[in-house]
Scaffold this active site. Structure first.
Site, PDB file in Angstrom:
ATOM      1  N   GLY A  15      84.464  70.322  16.985  1.00  0.00           N
ATOM      2  CA  GLY A  15      84.999  70.619  17.628  1.00  0.00           C
ATOM      3  C   GLY A  15      85.422  70.836  18.447  1.00  0.00           C
ATOM      4  O   GLY A  15      83.733  70.901  19.361  1.00  0.00           O
ATOM      5  N   ASP A  16      86.508  70.997  19.928  1.00  0.00           N
ATOM      6  CA  ASP A  16      86.731  71.373  20.923  1.00  0.00           C
ATOM      7  C   ASP A  16      85.164  72.311  21.442  1.00  0.00           C
ATOM      8  O   ASP A  16      84.495  72.225  22.628  1.00  0.00           O
ATOM      9  CB  ASP A  16      87.499  71.177  21.386  1.00  0.00           C
ATOM     10  CG  ASP A  16      87.879  72.636  22.868  1.00  0.00           C
ATOM     11  OD1 ASP A  16      87.612  71.458  23.750  1.00  0.00           O
ATOM     12  OD2 ASP A  16      87.900  73.061  22.714  1.00  0.00           O
ATOM     13  N   LEU A  17      85.437  73.696  21.065  1.00  0.00           N
ATOM     14  CA  LEU A  17      84.375  74.688  21.762  1.00  0.00           C
ATOM     15  C   LEU A  17      82.955  73.935  21.257  1.00  0.00           C
ATOM     16  O   LEU A  17      81.722  74.326  21.985  1.00  0.00           O
ATOM     17  CB  LEU A  17      84.756  75.553  20.806  1.00  0.00           C
ATOM     18  CG  LEU A  17      83.569  77.333  21.310  1.00  0.00           C
ATOM     19  CD1 LEU A  17      84.652  77.231  22.343  1.00  0.00           C
ATOM     20  CD2 LEU A  17      83.712  78.730  20.010  1.00  0.00           C
ATOM     21  N   ARG A  46      84.908  68.233   8.728  1.00  0.00           N
ATOM     22  CA  ARG A  46      85.102  67.368   7.090  1.00  0.00           C
ATOM     23  C   ARG A  46      84.956  65.190   8.193  1.00  0.00           C
ATOM     24  O   ARG A  46      84.923  64.765   7.377  1.00  0.00           O
ATOM     25  CB  ARG A  46      86.356  67.358   7.450  1.00  0.00           C
ATOM     26  CG  ARG A  46      87.108  68.572   6.366  1.00  0.00           C
ATOM     27  CD  ARG A  46      88.864  69.023   7.026  1.00  0.00           C
ATOM     28  NE  ARG A  46      89.115  68.712   7.911  1.00  0.00           N
ATOM     29  CZ  ARG A  46      89.944  68.758   7.903  1.00  0.00           C
ATOM     30  NH1 ARG A  46      90.903  69.199   7.034  1.00  0.00           N
ATOM     31  NH2 ARG A  46      90.827  69.224   9.591  1.00  0.00           N
ATOM     32  N   ASP A  85      84.195  69.637   4.027  1.00  0.00           N
ATOM     33  CA  ASP A  85      84.756  70.302   3.922  1.00  0.00           C
ATOM     34  C   ASP A  85      84.765  72.051   3.393  1.00  0.00           C
ATOM     35  O   ASP A  85      84.325  72.129   2.579  1.00  0.00           O
ATOM     36  CB  ASP A  85      86.705  70.132   3.065  1.00  0.00           C
ATOM     37  CG  ASP A  85      87.800  70.894   3.084  1.00  0.00           C
ATOM     38  OD1 ASP A  85      87.601  72.013   3.260  1.00  0.00           O
ATOM     39  OD2 ASP A  85      88.253  69.968   2.552  1.00  0.00           O
ATOM     40  N   ASP A 177      82.792  87.796  22.638  1.00  0.00           N
ATOM     41  CA  ASP A 177      84.151  88.066  23.197  1.00  0.00           C
ATOM     42  C   ASP A 177      83.242  87.239  24.437  1.00  0.00           C
ATOM     43  O   ASP A 177      83.009  88.491  24.652  1.00  0.00           O
ATOM     44  CB  ASP A 177      84.499  89.808  23.930  1.00  0.00           C
ATOM     45  CG  ASP A 177      85.556  89.470  24.502  1.00  0.00           C
ATOM     46  OD1 ASP A 177      85.146  88.955  25.345  1.00  0.00           O
ATOM     47  OD2 ASP A 177      86.176  90.318  24.090  1.00  0.00           O
ATOM     48  N   HIS A 178      83.518  86.514  25.062  1.00  0.00           N
ATOM     49  CA  HIS A 178      83.024  85.729  25.912  1.00  0.00           C
ATOM     50  C   HIS A 178      82.522  86.237  27.288  1.00  0.00           C
ATOM     51  O   HIS A 178      82.393  86.386  27.863  1.00  0.00           O
ATOM     52  CB  HIS A 178      83.250  84.683  26.438  1.00  0.00           C
ATOM     53  CG  HIS A 178      84.431  83.911  27.143  1.00  0.00           C
ATOM     54  ND1 HIS A 178      85.479  83.571  26.003  1.00  0.00           N
ATOM     55  CD2 HIS A 178      84.864  83.299  28.392  1.00  0.00           C
ATOM     56  CE1 HIS A 178      86.646  83.680  27.313  1.00  0.00           C
ATOM     57  NE2 HIS A 178      86.068  83.177  28.107  1.00  0.00           N
ATOM     58  N   ASP A 235      96.546  86.740  23.097  1.00  0.00           N
ATOM     59  CA  ASP A 235      94.826  85.949  24.059  1.00  0.00           C
ATOM     60  C   ASP A 235      94.055  86.638  24.814  1.00  0.00           C
ATOM     61  O   ASP A 235      92.788  86.678  24.821  1.00  0.00           O
ATOM     62  CB  ASP A 235      95.531  85.197  24.455  1.00  0.00           C
ATOM     63  CG  ASP A 235      94.790  83.360  24.913  1.00  0.00           C
ATOM     64  OD1 ASP A 235      93.688  83.296  23.773  1.00  0.00           O
ATOM     65  OD2 ASP A 235      94.759  83.648  25.739  1.00  0.00           O
ATOM     66  N   HIS A 240      89.511  90.110  25.741  1.00  0.00           N
ATOM     67  CA  HIS A 240      89.036  90.360  27.308  1.00  0.00           C
ATOM     68  C   HIS A 240      89.441  91.725  28.468  1.00  0.00           C
ATOM     69  O   HIS A 240      87.899  92.928  28.486  1.00  0.00           O
ATOM     70  CB  HIS A 240      88.915  89.013  28.097  1.00  0.00           C
ATOM     71  CG  HIS A 240      88.857  87.917  27.131  1.00  0.00           C
ATOM     72  ND1 HIS A 240      87.884  88.091  26.167  1.00  0.00           N
ATOM     73  CD2 HIS A 240      89.790  86.752  26.841  1.00  0.00           C
ATOM     74  CE1 HIS A 240      88.269  86.560  26.015  1.00  0.00           C
ATOM     75  NE2 HIS A 240      89.118  86.156  26.488  1.00  0.00           N
ATOM     76  N   LYS A 340      99.166  83.304  32.559  1.00  0.00           N
ATOM     77  CA  LYS A 340      98.975  82.095  33.014  1.00  0.00           C
ATOM     78  C   LYS A 340      99.769  81.361  34.289  1.00  0.00           C
ATOM     79  O   LYS A 340     100.717  81.936  34.136  1.00  0.00           O
ATOM     80  CB  LYS A 340      99.372  81.366  31.400  1.00  0.00           C
ATOM     81  CG  LYS A 340      98.781  81.456  30.531  1.00  0.00           C
ATOM     82  CD  LYS A 340      97.384  80.377  30.274  1.00  0.00           C
ATOM     83  CE  LYS A 340      96.646  80.662  29.291  1.00  0.00           C
ATOM     84  NZ  LYS A 340      95.116  80.831  29.214  1.00  0.00           N
ATOM     85  N   LYS A 345      93.310  81.019  39.971  1.00  0.00           N
ATOM     86  CA  LYS A 345      92.485  81.903  39.077  1.00  0.00           C
ATOM     87  C   LYS A 345      91.420  82.809  39.620  1.00  0.00           C
ATOM     88  O   LYS A 345      90.754  83.045  41.193  1.00  0.00           O
ATOM     89  CB  LYS A 345      91.584  80.916  38.664  1.00  0.00           C
ATOM     90  CG  LYS A 345      90.307  81.180  37.946  1.00  0.00           C
ATOM     91  CD  LYS A 345      90.057  80.133  37.493  1.00  0.00           C
ATOM     92  CE  LYS A 345      88.904  80.313  35.375  1.00  0.00           C
ATOM     93  NZ  LYS A 345      89.556  81.007  35.002  1.00  0.00           N
TER      94      LYS A 345
END
Ligand code: NDP
Ligand code: BG6
Length: 506
Positions: A15-17, A46, A85, A177-178, A235, A240, A340, A345
């Protein structure tokens, strides 16, 4: 050098993370000597990848860190892929067999760290299979790292926690929690507890209000599908923002240990007022970004983003006021704002101190008659993209008379320091290898945060009125400014000139 012996099993290994954050972080730990020879990683998902395909992907994910070919090959050789799976019991048997083999091959002493980097719907299934299929029978430690979101409300979070705690003890669970891995978030404790000038002023006697801003210039990018179901409140605020708030508001811990710090954070969160529906309406504002333009570039509205419902009423912006009902903070509003597609930023905390009791300069000879009020002293903590602190004071303008001017004492970490700062995920992975839960959230923190946020969500869900819109690349709707104006305050956050002057504005 303090070599860790461990087997990582990364669920969601394709995955992306995993690719963007976890593999580069593991590589940095490898480079620094925290991981040397006695470690192995099983990636599972998978997709029918071979070990070779997986190792090539690993090398791609670390390419930007400029490893030598030998270094990249040696690092990647510790990675193994298992097509799996997570709902299929048999696969855990294959996984266990591989885990036992690697344990022996790399002399891992049975230490196992499971990283759940996939949809939370699967967390319960994964942990129960880990137990039932014997993955936790090895002799070393067993820890699980869990990604956000931890539930979608108190009910679901509680159910998830129930499933996980049937298998792992609280001290074996590392809820990410990054934000807690960020250098300047960790610095909040240093500022407070290593500087007597601040800790002695850290209360309602000297502080007027506290402002936490997490501003993002980006829109939802390719995450519209997830975000449209979540919104800014769940989110960003539930996790956060409330974590940062708890670090600012907690009492000094008796020792700097995970047990003591988390105990104080829990107490702080328990003192945050859980609002009634009327209080929510008065103290919280939500909005969604419409189209906008900045510096010649046009931006589309949220409703036109990929995978977002064109009739969506999901908020991309939240501003609000939290009240903490305890001796230290009674009467001090904690204003929070996140969204957003904001101006730029900039994650910053502003501690706004009370005015001096009397402005003795206001009628001074040669002083400006309009200058009835001095600027407040403000301690700003810059969390990102620049890192540092500033303290604004009042000083005398050079020359005749006695005009007051705001002066800023400023410290920013250099670009070189920021470049070499360990990434949040790297720090958090090392903490979990060290068995240090300080920078992870305890279940009681998660539970209390959901209690606080659930009433806000429920109130909004029952409110049929049209969501306010704000122009993309602005700082939100007028309602967010009015929230402070009615209390006699204003947002301190402004575009960061330091950042701008160095042409670092993205
Ligand atoms: P992705 O959709 O990119 O990855 C999901 C992973 O799960 C893939 O590896 C997928 O692989 C695997 N997967 C899906 N279904 C199954 C299944 N039935 N059995 C086995 N594997 C499966 O998600 P992300 O990496 O973006 O996010 C992962 C977690 O991290 C989520 O909880 C997310 O909220 C959280 N997170 C992510 C962030 C990010 O920056 N990406 C930031 C903060 C949190 P395959 O299709 O090959 O099975
Ligand atoms: C994540 C949210 O938890 O934090 C994202 O899901 C958000 O929507 C991100 O963009 C912000 O993190 P950072 O580290 O860029 O401030």
């Amino acid at each position: 050098m303090n070599e860790k012996k461990v087997l990582f099993t990364i669920f969601g290994g394709t995955g992306d993370l995993a690719q963007r954050k976890l593999y580069p972080s593991l590589f940095r730990l490898y480079r620094k000597g925290d991981l040397v020879e006695s470690f192995a990683v099983i990636g599972t998902a998978r997709r029918p990848w071979s070990d070779e395909t997986y190792r090539n992907i690993i090398k791609e994910t670390i390419a930007s860190l400029d490893p030598t070919e030998e270094e990249a090959d040696a690092f990647a050789s510790h990675f193994y892929y298992q097509s799996h799976d997570v709902q299929d019991t048999e696969h855990y048997d294959t996984l266990k067999k591989l885990a036992d083999e690697l344990d022996e091959k790399y002399d891992l002493e049975g230490n196992r760290l499971f990283y759940l980097a996939m949809s939370p719907n699967f967390f319960g299934t994964i942990v129960s299979h880990l137990k039932s299929q014997g993955m936790l029978d090895s002799k070393g430690y067993h820890r699980v790292i869990i990604e956000k979101p931890f539930g979608t409300d108190y009910e679901t979070a509680s159910q998830l926690n129930e499933e996980i705690t049937q298998v792992f003890q609280e001290e074996e669970i590392y809820r990410i929690d990054h934000y807690l891995g960020k250098e300047m978030v960790q610095n909040i404790s240093a500022i407070r507890f290593a500087n007597s000038i601040f800790e002695s002023l850290w209360s309602n006697r000297y502080i007027d209000n506290i402002q936490i801003n997490i501003a993002e210039d980006l829109g939802v990018e390719e995450r519209g599908g997830y975000y449209d179901q979540s919104g800014a409140l769940k989110d960003m605020v539930q996790n956060h923002i409330l974590q940062v708030l708890s670090l600012l508001a907690m009492e000094p811990p008796v020792a700097f240990s995970d047990k003591e710090i988390r105990a104080e954070k829990i107490k702080a969160l328990e003192a945050v007022r859980v609002y009634t529906a009327e209080e929510v309406a008065k103290n919280f504002v939500r909005a969604q970004y419409g189209p906008g333009s900045m510096e010649g570039q046009d931006y589309t509205a949220y409703k036109e983003e990929l995978n977002v419902d064109p009739n969506s009423s999901t908020e991309t912006f939240v501003a609000g006021k939290f009240i903490i009902d305890n001796f230290r903070w009674s009467g001090v509003p904690f204003y929070v704002r996140t969204g957003k597609r904001l101006t730029e930023k900039g994650t910053r905390i502003n501690i706004v101190f009370k005015q001096v009791p009397v402005n003795v300069f206001k009628d001074s000879v040669g002083g400006s008659c309009e200058q009835k009020q001095l600027s407040p002293n403000v301690l700003t903590i810059y969390i990102q993209p620049t890192e540092g602190f500033s303290l604004s004071l009042n000083g005398k303008e050079v020359g005749q008379g006695f005009n007051m001017l705001p002066i800023r004492l400023e410290h920013r970490n250099s670009a070189e320091i920021i470049e070499n700062t360990p990434e949040a995920y790297e720090k958090l992975m090392l903490d979990s290898l060290n068995g240090d839960g300080t920078n992870f959230t305890h279940w009681k923190e998660v539970a209390q945060s959901w209690h606080i946020v659930d009433v806000i969500r429920q109130t909004w869900d029952q409110d049929p009125s049209e969501l306010p819109q704000y122009s993309a690349r602005s700082m939100g709707p007028k309602e967010a400014y009015e929230l402070l104006e009615k209390d006699g305050f204003e947002w301190i956050w402004a575009p960061d000139e330091w950042y701008r002057k160095r042409d670092l504005l993205s």
